[in-house]
Design a protein around this motif. Sequence first.
Motif, PDB file in Angstrom:
ATOM      1  N   ASN A  37      -0.133   6.369  -9.845  1.00 27.18           N
ATOM      2  CA  ASN A  37      -0.663   5.153  -9.233  1.00 27.18           C
ATOM      3  C   ASN A  37      -1.973   4.672  -9.848  1.00 27.18           C
ATOM      4  O   ASN A  37      -2.487   3.625  -9.477  1.00 27.18           O
ATOM      5  CB  ASN A  37      -0.795   5.305  -7.717  1.00 27.18           C
TER       6      ASN A  37
ATOM      7  N   ASP B  67       0.821  -1.212   0.000  1.00 25.11           N
ATOM      8  CA  ASP B  67       0.000   0.000   0.000  1.00 25.11           C
ATOM      9  C   ASP B  67       0.855   1.263   0.000  1.00 25.11           C
ATOM     10  O   ASP B  67       0.569   2.227  -0.726  1.00 25.11           O
ATOM     11  CB  ASP B  67      -0.931   0.006   1.213  1.00 25.11           C
TER      12      ASP B  67
ATOM     13  N   LYS C 264       1.089   4.171  -3.043  1.00 26.22           N
ATOM     14  CA  LYS C 264       0.853   5.591  -2.756  1.00 26.22           C
ATOM     15  C   LYS C 264       2.033   6.451  -3.206  1.00 26.22           C
ATOM     16  O   LYS C 264       1.861   7.588  -3.657  1.00 26.22           O
ATOM     17  CB  LYS C 264       0.627   5.792  -1.262  1.00 26.22           C
TER      18      LYS C 264
END
Length: 236
Positions: A52, A43, A47
């Motif tokens: 993304n 994750d 980010k």
Amino acid sequence: MNLEGKVAYITGGTKGIGYGIAESLLSKGMKVAISGRSQNSVDEAVKGLKDNENVLGLVSDVAKLKDEEHAVEAILNKWGQLDVVMANAGVGNFVPVDEMSEETWHQMIDTNLNGVFHTLKASVEALKKSEGYYMTLASLAGTNFFAGGAAYNATKFGVVGFTQAAMLDLRKYNIKTTTIMPGSVASHFNDHEPSEKDAWKIQPEDIGQMVVDLLMMHPRTLPSKIEVRPTRPDLK
């Protein structure tokens, strides 16, 4: 290869070399899947990557074939193709052979060596369809042995041999296969935290640029094994 819209999968892509490769491929308009062993690390990496919207984060332990099969399935379900696979995931544990535990030995073999096979096994049919590119991240330790490196040397010698033989098996399908063998890289490998003291080392983005250059090379030409070193190690 025209890189715009092509799809890549990078194992161990949440930091270091894998992350640097992901950034370089995204900058060329590619869609990139990265994997790591924990959801948090995946994750955070997604980010941090600028584009993304074209990134898919996956939790996968390359030591487990089923994990890699599920990862490739997720990529195909999202984007319908897979053009480039970079088997980058690896671990390092340096200890004299007489002090090495069985657990350490198997961890290194399962991740560094079995992992590259699992990644290829899971993705090879998709690469046949795309006439794609399979790469492995080996090391100069794949030809240069050193004290305390018995397990690491064994895995990287194995990665080099595996990739070179795979190249001979796969080129009849118009799949290109290359192993990249870096020396010292400013990465998080072996729990290292990069700093200004690592400026003399190869940087992750340098390996990323190398991967882009390989992908852009004319289809008739294949650099199957690349050794890459810091230009001035005496600056450390």
